[in-house]
Scaffold this motif. Structure first.
Motif, PDB file in Angstrom:
ATOM      1  N   HIS A  62       0.799  -1.214  -0.102  1.00 52.39           N
ATOM      2  CA  HIS A  62       0.032  -0.062   0.086  1.00 52.39           C
ATOM      3  C   HIS A  62       0.771   1.381  -0.008  1.00 52.39           C
ATOM      4  CE1 HIS A  62      -3.185  -2.757   0.643  1.00 52.39           C
ATOM      5  NE2 HIS A  62      -2.695  -3.216   1.956  1.00 52.39           N
ATOM      6  N   VAL A  63       0.599   2.032  -0.895  1.00 53.60           N
ATOM      7  CA  VAL A  63       1.475   3.230  -1.243  1.00 53.60           C
ATOM      8  C   VAL A  63       0.704   4.611  -1.078  1.00 53.60           C
ATOM      9  CG1 VAL A  63       3.232   4.414  -2.726  1.00 53.60           C
ATOM     10  CG2 VAL A  63       3.263   2.053  -2.344  1.00 53.60           C
ATOM     11  N   LEU A  64       1.217   5.511  -0.349  1.00 51.54           N
ATOM     12  CA  LEU A  64       0.461   7.012  -0.379  1.00 51.54           C
ATOM     13  C   LEU A  64       1.671   7.757  -0.988  1.00 51.54           C
ATOM     14  CD1 LEU A  64      -1.123   7.118   3.082  1.00 51.54           C
ATOM     15  CD2 LEU A  64      -2.297   6.917   0.898  1.00 51.54           C
ATOM     16  N   PRO A  65       1.380   8.599  -2.101  1.00 52.60           N
ATOM     17  CA  PRO A  65       2.460   9.382  -2.851  1.00 52.60           C
ATOM     18  C   PRO A  65       2.365  10.647  -2.049  1.00 52.60           C
ATOM     19  CG  PRO A  65       0.492   9.194  -4.215  1.00 52.60           C
ATOM     20  CD  PRO A  65       0.184   8.321  -3.091  1.00 52.60           C
ATOM     21  N   VAL A  66       3.492  11.265  -1.745  1.00 49.42           N
ATOM     22  CA  VAL A  66       3.407  12.673  -1.290  1.00 49.42           C
ATOM     23  C   VAL A  66       4.427  13.539  -1.991  1.00 49.42           C
ATOM     24  CG1 VAL A  66       2.588  12.193   1.057  1.00 49.42           C
ATOM     25  CG2 VAL A  66       5.019  11.932   0.466  1.00 49.42           C
ATOM     26  N   HIS A  67       4.494  14.752  -2.058  1.00 53.29           N
ATOM     27  CA  HIS A  67       5.506  15.863  -2.556  1.00 53.29           C
ATOM     28  C   HIS A  67       6.765  15.694  -2.316  1.00 53.29           C
ATOM     29  CE1 HIS A  67       4.664  18.959   0.087  1.00 53.29           C
ATOM     30  NE2 HIS A  67       5.700  19.586  -0.489  1.00 53.29           N
ATOM     31  N   GLN A  68       7.023  15.665  -0.891  1.00 59.60           N
ATOM     32  CA  GLN A  68       8.466  15.329  -0.498  1.00 59.60           C
ATOM     33  C   GLN A  68       8.375  14.774   0.840  1.00 59.60           C
ATOM     34  OE1 GLN A  68       9.958  19.553  -1.155  1.00 59.60           O
ATOM     35  NE2 GLN A  68      10.892  19.184   0.677  1.00 59.60           N
ATOM     36  N   GLY A  69       9.680  14.375   1.581  1.00 58.37           N
ATOM     37  CA  GLY A  69       9.704  13.635   2.727  1.00 58.37           C
ATOM     38  C   GLY A  69       8.711  14.242   3.925  1.00 58.37           C
ATOM     39  N   ARG A  70       8.943  15.731   4.019  1.00 59.27           N
ATOM     40  CA  ARG A  70       8.422  16.479   5.150  1.00 59.27           C
ATOM     41  C   ARG A  70       6.875  16.320   5.189  1.00 59.27           C
ATOM     42  NH1 ARG A  70      11.494  21.969   3.917  1.00 59.27           N
ATOM     43  NH2 ARG A  70      12.811  19.923   3.295  1.00 59.27           N
ATOM     44  N   ALA A  71       6.338  16.169   3.845  1.00 63.87           N
ATOM     45  CA  ALA A  71       4.867  15.736   3.667  1.00 63.87           C
ATOM     46  C   ALA A  71       4.378  14.557   4.215  1.00 63.87           C
ATOM     47  CB  ALA A  71       4.501  16.127   2.102  1.00 63.87           C
ATOM     48  N   ALA A  72       5.190  13.660   4.125  1.00 67.31           N
ATOM     49  CA  ALA A  72       5.085  12.182   4.608  1.00 67.31           C
ATOM     50  C   ALA A  72       4.947  12.535   6.339  1.00 67.31           C
ATOM     51  CB  ALA A  72       6.100  11.264   4.164  1.00 67.31           C
ATOM     52  N   GLU A  73       5.921  13.369   6.586  1.00 71.19           N
ATOM     53  CA  GLU A  73       5.735  13.321   8.042  1.00 71.19           C
ATOM     54  C   GLU A  73       4.988  13.886   8.653  1.00 71.19           C
ATOM     55  OE1 GLU A  73       9.725  15.390   7.973  1.00 71.19           O
ATOM     56  OE2 GLU A  73      10.732  13.604   8.482  1.00 71.19           O
ATOM     57  N   ASN A  74       4.516  15.041   7.769  1.00 73.68           N
ATOM     58  CA  ASN A  74       3.263  15.921   8.271  1.00 73.68           C
ATOM     59  C   ASN A  74       1.913  15.006   8.554  1.00 73.68           C
ATOM     60  OD1 ASN A  74       1.084  18.045   8.598  1.00 73.68           O
ATOM     61  ND2 ASN A  74       0.741  17.823   6.254  1.00 73.68           N
ATOM     62  N   ILE A  75       2.024  14.165   7.514  1.00 69.76           N
ATOM     63  CA  ILE A  75       0.593  13.175   7.444  1.00 69.76           C
ATOM     64  C   ILE A  75       0.823  12.135   8.573  1.00 69.76           C
ATOM     65  CG2 ILE A  75      -0.478  11.350   6.072  1.00 69.76           C
ATOM     66  CD1 ILE A  75      -0.299  13.177   3.554  1.00 69.76           C
ATOM     67  N   VAL A  86      -4.150  12.556   2.177  1.00 70.18           N
ATOM     68  CA  VAL A  86      -3.323  12.820   0.957  1.00 70.18           C
ATOM     69  C   VAL A  86      -4.076  13.851   0.054  1.00 70.18           C
ATOM     70  CG1 VAL A  86      -2.516  11.643  -0.997  1.00 70.18           C
ATOM     71  CG2 VAL A  86      -2.047  10.968   1.271  1.00 70.18           C
ATOM     72  N   PRO A  87      -5.373  13.279  -0.336  1.00 70.79           N
ATOM     73  CA  PRO A  87      -5.880  14.607  -1.220  1.00 70.79           C
ATOM     74  C   PRO A  87      -6.060  15.720  -0.775  1.00 70.79           C
ATOM     75  CG  PRO A  87      -7.232  12.570  -1.180  1.00 70.79           C
ATOM     76  CD  PRO A  87      -6.339  12.311  -0.028  1.00 70.79           C
ATOM     77  N   LEU A  88      -6.128  16.057   0.777  1.00 71.12           N
ATOM     78  CA  LEU A  88      -6.373  17.122   1.428  1.00 71.12           C
ATOM     79  C   LEU A  88      -5.057  18.212   1.220  1.00 71.12           C
ATOM     80  CD1 LEU A  88      -8.199  18.863   3.189  1.00 71.12           C
ATOM     81  CD2 LEU A  88      -7.120  17.710   5.299  1.00 71.12           C
ATOM     82  N   TYR A  89      -3.846  17.369   1.443  1.00 70.51           N
ATOM     83  CA  TYR A  89      -2.517  18.195   1.328  1.00 70.51           C
ATOM     84  C   TYR A  89      -1.840  18.169   0.227  1.00 70.51           C
ATOM     85  CZ  TYR A  89      -3.260  19.004   6.300  1.00 70.51           C
ATOM     86  OH  TYR A  89      -3.922  19.514   7.892  1.00 70.51           O
ATOM     87  N   GLU A  90      -1.876  17.010  -0.545  1.00 76.46           N
ATOM     88  CA  GLU A  90      -0.888  16.572  -1.587  1.00 76.46           C
ATOM     89  C   GLU A  90      -1.381  16.669  -2.958  1.00 76.46           C
ATOM     90  OE1 GLU A  90       2.498  15.794  -0.546  1.00 76.46           O
ATOM     91  OE2 GLU A  90       1.352  16.861   1.283  1.00 76.46           O
ATOM     92  N   GLY A  91      -2.535  15.874  -3.067  1.00 78.73           N
ATOM     93  CA  GLY A  91      -3.024  15.706  -4.674  1.00 78.73           C
ATOM     94  C   GLY A  91      -3.729  14.446  -4.523  1.00 78.73           C
ATOM     95  N   PHE A  92      -4.295  14.057  -5.682  1.00 80.01           N
ATOM     96  CA  PHE A  92      -4.988  12.928  -5.693  1.00 80.01           C
ATOM     97  C   PHE A  92      -4.027  11.593  -5.429  1.00 80.01           C
ATOM     98  CE2 PHE A  92      -7.335   9.322  -8.052  1.00 80.01           C
ATOM     99  CZ  PHE A  92      -7.988   9.188  -7.333  1.00 80.01           C
ATOM    100  N   LEU A  93      -4.753  10.505  -4.943  1.00 79.76           N
ATOM    101  CA  LEU A  93      -3.965   9.435  -4.452  1.00 79.76           C
ATOM    102  C   LEU A  93      -2.927   8.678  -5.391  1.00 79.76           C
ATOM    103  CD1 LEU A  93      -6.864   7.611  -2.577  1.00 79.76           C
ATOM    104  CD2 LEU A  93      -4.817   8.613  -1.708  1.00 79.76           C
ATOM    105  N   THR A  94      -3.045   9.160  -6.780  1.00 82.11           N
ATOM    106  CA  THR A  94      -2.002   8.464  -7.623  1.00 82.11           C
ATOM    107  C   THR A  94      -0.959   9.548  -8.096  1.00 82.11           C
ATOM    108  OG1 THR A  94      -3.576   8.930  -9.447  1.00 82.11           O
ATOM    109  CG2 THR A  94      -3.594   6.711  -8.489  1.00 82.11           C
ATOM    110  N   TYR A  95      -0.920  10.714  -7.438  1.00 83.81           N
ATOM    111  CA  TYR A  95       0.251  11.385  -7.854  1.00 83.81           C
ATOM    112  C   TYR A  95       0.727  12.276  -6.571  1.00 83.81           C
ATOM    113  CZ  TYR A  95      -2.701  15.844  -7.881  1.00 83.81           C
ATOM    114  OH  TYR A  95      -3.502  16.634  -7.977  1.00 83.81           O
ATOM    115  N   GLY A  96      -0.177  12.611  -5.631  1.00 83.48           N
ATOM    116  CA  GLY A  96       0.332  13.207  -4.624  1.00 83.48           C
ATOM    117  C   GLY A  96       1.226  14.375  -4.601  1.00 83.48           C
ATOM    118  N   GLY A  97       0.986  15.116  -5.610  1.00 83.43           N
ATOM    119  CA  GLY A  97       1.650  16.441  -5.646  1.00 83.43           C
ATOM    120  C   GLY A  97       3.051  16.263  -6.409  1.00 83.43           C
ATOM    121  N   MET A  98       3.301  15.223  -7.159  1.00 87.51           N
ATOM    122  CA  MET A  98       4.541  14.817  -7.852  1.00 87.51           C
ATOM    123  C   MET A  98       3.828  14.951  -9.380  1.00 87.51           C
ATOM    124  SD  MET A  98       6.461  11.618  -6.229  1.00 87.51           S
ATOM    125  CE  MET A  98       5.210  10.763  -5.430  1.00 87.51           C
ATOM    126  N   SER A  99       4.867  15.371 -10.102  1.00 87.09           N
ATOM    127  CA  SER A  99       4.480  15.305 -11.690  1.00 87.09           C
ATOM    128  C   SER A  99       4.673  13.749 -11.889  1.00 87.09           C
ATOM    129  CB  SER A  99       5.468  15.900 -12.594  1.00 87.09           C
ATOM    130  OG  SER A  99       6.745  15.426 -12.567  1.00 87.09           O
TER     131      SER A  99
END
Ligand SMILES: *Cc1c(COP(=O)(O)O)cnc(C)c1O
Length: 492
Positions: free
Chosen positions: A111-124, A300-313
């Motif tokens: 199970h994987v939740l994508p985020v835009h960088q490491g500290r975003a994972a720490e936030n969640i 993840v959708p709240l702070y990062e983006g949809f569950l299949t990109y999480g703020g990343m391109s």
């Protein structure tokens, strides 16, 4: 990418006919970026303009940028190629599916939740687990981890062994957690007040020092005993796995892929910053526990983006997927530790004080040993970073009291250690550039008595090390420049 390409297992340090052990670059350079080495007179102007703070230098003023490994590693041809094949889609991108598969293969988590960088994972993670008054035991903190736990009302306790903070040591695993201290913290705080136990691979702030698999297994046992989830910060997991293979007898014959899987298997939650894996953004939170996954999914959708990109391109996602697979290749992850070892060993012979054993991430110079005449209140690590830039054009990072804070009376809280960190991003610098760093550090060491201290002239209340400005306490920069000219003539 062929399997052969990934599974080569060569260690790039080889013995020369002369008897010297030399790290070999197991790659060839196919895209290059031009560098500039401005003359020392221009460097003096630049360091003044930057308020003696290397964060405020521009790369046009810098020859070798050893500030950090974050977002600055060299990309492989396979990563660049994959970026061209990215699948643009808001939802359900194939790029995400490839990343998910890479995480499952390399880290063993489904199970994987994508985020835009490491500290975003720490936030969640912190928002999901840390409640006011909670205590999170960890081997050692990272700046952003600490901040997110504090923002949620929690506290941290650091449980490395006492000798982890000694500059010179032959302890192969300074990143280990002291298990007796961990038990004591849980007994004191009560299980209900300890929402997580955190282990950081290759503890960043104490010099890129690894923990052992044996220690991680012990931590897992305690986590099981009390039913506390174990979180692994895997941002620098490749190098930690490399050191386990190098330094832990049980793993001499193991391959890196198996070591990575076993490390992640110990943890309920694995997260990482992909800035350390590729040269772009990104990160992920990974688990095999559906309940843990569901618990964090909504954020993840709240702070990062949809569950299949999480703020990343999608291109960043592809680079990360390939970068993760390359982490199983010893010839890739050996690159920065083997150059660091080479430099630390040579500096040791020259008497220049550096943190031992050599870690991952970078070479850490002991500024209090180097500039023993500069009082800690005049920021020896900051002065050393500025002086080294002045005489070499090499930019390092201060990790000492400038990076600390003041107490309620306005006095500096003096740092445990004063370090100049010279980062080695993966596959970026060559051996002759490394020799240049050694040579200029050696010269500066012979002239160390010329280097004086610094004092603040502009000091923001928070994160002063990023944007604060200082000045020299005397005309030592001019004297140092004159000594440089006397010894090197017109040379840059
Ligand atoms: C870089 C880093 C982070 C934070 O990642 P960012 O992508 O910079 O937000 C967290 N933990 C460790 C160990 C790191 O090295």
């Amino acid at each position: 990418m062929s399997k052969d390409h990934l599974q080569q297992n060569a260690s790039p340090t080889i013995r020369f006919f002369s008897g010297e052990n030399v790290p070999l670059e197991m790659h060839k350079v196919r895209v290059v970026q031009k560098l500039f080495l401005p003359p020392i007179e221009e460097r003096l102007q630049a360091v003044r303009r930057a308020g003696f703070n290397t964060f405020l230098l521009n790369t046009r003023e810098v020859f070798l940028d050893m500030l950090t490994d974050s977002g600055t590693n060299a990309m492989s041809d396979a990563q660049m190629g994959a970026m061209m094949q990215a699948d643009d889609a808001y939802a359900g991108s194939q790029s995400f599916a490839r990343m998910q598969k890479a995480i499952e293969d390399v880290l063993g988590k489904r199970h994987v939740l994508p985020v835009h960088q490491g500290r975003a994972a720490e936030n969640i993670i912190a928002q999901s687990y840390v409640k006011p008054g909670n205590v999170v035991p960890m081997n050692y903190h990272f700046t952003t981890t600490l901040a997110h736990i504090q923002v949620n009302g929690g506290k941290i306790v650091e449980l490395v062994t006492d000798e982890a903070l000694e500059i010179k040591s032959d302890n192969p695993f300074k990143g280990n957690m002291d298990i007796a201290k961990l038990r004591a913290v849980i007994a004191k705080e009560g299980v209900a007040n300890v929402p997580l136990i955190r282990m950081e691979a290759l503890t960043n702030l104490i010099g890129g020092q690894p923990f052992s698999m044996a220690n991680l297994r012990e931590v897992r046992k305690v986590a099981n005993e009390f039913g506390i989830p174990l979180v692994l910060d895997a941002s620098l997991i490749g190098e930690n796995a490399y050191f386990i293979k190098q330094r832990e007898a049980e793993f001499k014959q193991a391959n890196i892929a198996d070591i990575l899987l076993e490390m992640c298997e110990q943890a309920d939650i694995v997260y990482f910053s992909s800035r350390k894996v590729s040269s772009s953004r990104g990160g992920a939170i990974c688990t095999n526990d559906k309940k843990i996954f569901d618990n964090m999914t909504v954020l993840v959708p709240l702070y990062e983006g949809f569950l299949t990109y999480g703020g990343m391109s999608v291109r960043e996602i592809e680079a990360m997927a390939v970068g993760l697979r390359e982490t199983t290749d010893e010839a890739v992850i050996d690159q920065s530790p083997s150059f660091i070892r080479y430099l630390v060993e040579r500096l040791g012979k020259l008497g220049v004080p550096a943190v031992t054993p050599p870690g991952g991430l970078g070479c850490h110079i002991d500024a209090m040993g180097f500039l023993s005449h500069v009082p800690q209140t005049e920021y020896p690590a900051g002065a050393l970073a500025a002086a080294f830039y002045l005489i070499s054009g090499v930019r390092g990072m201060e990790r000492g009291t400038v990076s600390s804070i003041r107490d309620e009376n306005g006095n500096d809280i003096l740092a445990d250690v004063e370090l100049l960190r010279l980062a080695f991003p993966r596959r970026v610098f060559t051996l002759s550039q490394t020799k240049y760093v050694e040579d200029r550090l050696h010269w500066l060491y012979t002239k160390r008595h010329l280097v004086g201290g610094l004092r603040f002239v502009e000091e923001p209340a928070v994160l002063r090390f990023f944007v604060g400005r200082m000045e020299a306490t005397s005309d030592w920069p001019e004297k140092l420049m004159a000594a440089f000219r006397a010894d090197f003539g017109d040379s840059l």
